[in-house]
Scaffold this active site. Structure first.
Site, short mmCIF file in Angstrom:
data_model
loop_
_atom_site.label_atom_id
_atom_site.label_comp_id
_atom_site.label_asym_id
_atom_site.label_seq_id
_atom_site.Cartn_x
_atom_site.Cartn_y
_atom_site.Cartn_z
N ASP A 22 0.85 -1.19 0.00
CA ASP A 22 0.00 0.00 0.00
C ASP A 22 0.89 1.25 0.00
O ASP A 22 1.64 1.48 0.95
CB ASP A 22 -0.90 -0.02 1.24
CG ASP A 22 -2.00 1.02 1.18
OD1 ASP A 22 -2.10 1.73 0.17
OD2 ASP A 22 -2.76 1.13 2.16
N ASP A 112 -3.33 2.36 -5.79
CA ASP A 112 -2.19 2.47 -4.88
C ASP A 112 -2.05 1.30 -3.92
O ASP A 112 -1.28 1.36 -2.96
CB ASP A 112 -2.25 3.78 -4.09
CG ASP A 112 -3.53 3.91 -3.26
OD1 ASP A 112 -4.41 3.05 -3.40
OD2 ASP A 112 -3.63 4.86 -2.47
N GLU A 113 -2.77 0.20 -4.16
CA GLU A 113 -2.61 -0.96 -3.28
C GLU A 113 -2.98 -2.25 -3.99
O GLU A 113 -3.79 -2.27 -4.92
CB GLU A 113 -3.44 -0.81 -2.00
CG GLU A 113 -4.92 -0.81 -2.20
CD GLU A 113 -5.69 -0.82 -0.89
OE1 GLU A 113 -5.35 -1.60 0.02
OE2 GLU A 113 -6.64 -0.03 -0.77
#
Length: 407
Positions: A22, A112-113
């Site tokens: 993350d 983003d993860e």
């Protein structure tokens, strides 16, 4: 929320080999990477609404999606920068290239993860925690961004571990220490525990995950409902049988427009709705998906929220049908808007299906590629999203388009 049958739960993995990676304060980190004088400073990304905040700003209580004026009251010396969605999309692509170079077993969650399964790489790349350390080093060296990684036997524990390790950390939850790690944490760490559920649990003296684990499941079901009670009790005992799913497609797409606190006329609100419908229709067709349900989301001036939905007779990607459903929902909500004011309008398309298996409807003529939708899509694909817009949006802009992973 998910629920599973205990009789069908596979045996737990012997090795902690699921990674949850993350990126830390993603938008703000990209801004600090690209602008050296922002490093170490409290940075807020956004205009009327905080889209992201650096950890320096979060230390003052700034959170997303807080109103920007409230954020500046908490942190008066914060530096506010406009969002650069193309830069964030490019950074995301570079990070995911590293993910997929690490293992083919990657389940993207957002830009983003992601979850990564490295259970088959022990002989090739070393222990999972070493793979995670290498991944973090590569993201820092090749993309210039901090990333936190949790390593555990299950997706749930890996995600909790990455959150606990932030910012810019790495945490391994060993199989023989799972409950020791999990039970002291606050109940808000559990998937499915939002503000309302947390308040209910706290009113009954349940503040830690260990307390929830020791609560009789029957009592939890009576308190939270059968599905939620069983779900949370299983997680409290670190039971999560889900595997990393590399073939999952998005179940819904959405967009929203912050309107600020100024009063808006019905014509203005409808114009913004048209823009959202056009944007989502374009994304839907680009992904070769069709939708069955249209959802309107509203946030009022008193911070209350409302949701309205309409399910179509047949799944579609036709812009006129989507806009027609959205306008009908807006018309039914207009009395509430008049009474309470409106600060945000959002639209979502759900019950998505792939285009190919669509049941044909009479008449059986296929839609020609020369329709208005196809023409506008081609123009936007070639020249950019703002190339063509509705006349009602001239001077108002189309609003921010949050970058998304390919579907």
């Amino acid at each position: 929320m998910f629920e599973f049958d205990q009789a069908q739960v596979p045996p737990p993995r012997e090795r902690a080999a699921i990674l949850h990676a993350d990126l830390d304060s993603f938008y703000a980190s990209v801004e600090q990477r690209d602008t050296p004088h922002l490093r170490g400073q409290p940075v807020i990304v956004g205009g009327g609404v905080v889209l992201a905040a650096s950890y320096e700003a979060k230390a003052y209580g700034v959170r997303t999606p807080m109103n920007a004026r409230q954020a500046l009251r908490l942190c008066p010396h914060a530096i506010v920068v406009p969002p650069r969605m193309k830069a964030y999309s490019q950074a995301s692509r570079e990070v995911f290239e590293i993910f997929r170079d690490t293992t083919p077993e990657v389940e993207s969650i957002s830009i983003d993860e992601a979850f990564l399964d490295v259970s088959g790489l022990h002989r090739i790349s070393g222990a999972p925690v070493d793979i995670a350390a290498t991944l973090r080093a590569r993201v820092r060296a090749e993309v210039g961004l901090p990333i936190s990684v949790g390593v555990a036997r299950s997706k749930f524990l890996a995600k909790v571990a990455s959150a606990v390790s932030k910012p810019d950390g790495l945490l391994l939850v060993a199989p023989d220490a799972e409950l020791e790690f999990l039970h002291p944490l606050p109940v808000e760490r559990l998937w499915g525990v939002g503000e309302v559920t947390a308040r209910t649990l706290r009113e009954h003296g349940i503040t830690r995950i260990g307390q929830l684990a020791d609560t009789d499941p029957t009592d939890l079901c009576g308190l939270l409902g059968r599905a939620a009670g069983r779900h949370l009790h299983a997680l409290a005992w670190a039971r999560d049988p889900r595997r990393v799913d590399t073939g999952r497609r998005r179940r819904s797409i959405g967009a929203q427009r912050a309107l600020g606190t100024r009063s808006r006329t019905p014509d203005e609100i409808e114009a913004y709705l048209h823009g959202l419908a056009d944007r989502l229709g374009h994304r839907l067709r680009a992904a070769r998906r069709i939708c069955r349900t249209v959802i309107l989301r509203l946030r009022f001036a008193d911070f209350g929220r409302a949701t309205r939905s309409h399910t179509l007779a047949a799944a579609t990607d036709d812009g006129r049908a989507i806009l027609g459903a959205a306008r009908t929902l807006l018309a039914t909500a207009q009395p509430l808007i008049d009474e309470r004011g409106l600060t945000l309008i959002g639209l979502a398309l759900t019950n998505l299906q792939n285009t190919d298996p669509r049941q044909l409807m009479l008449p059986l003529d296929t839609r020609p590629d020369t329709t208005l939708d196809a023409t506008l899509d081609a123009l936007r694909d070639r020249f950019g999203a703002g190339t063509v817009t509705r006349a009602a949006l001239l001077g108002r802009g189309e609003g921010l388009s949050v970058p998304l992973l390919p579907d």
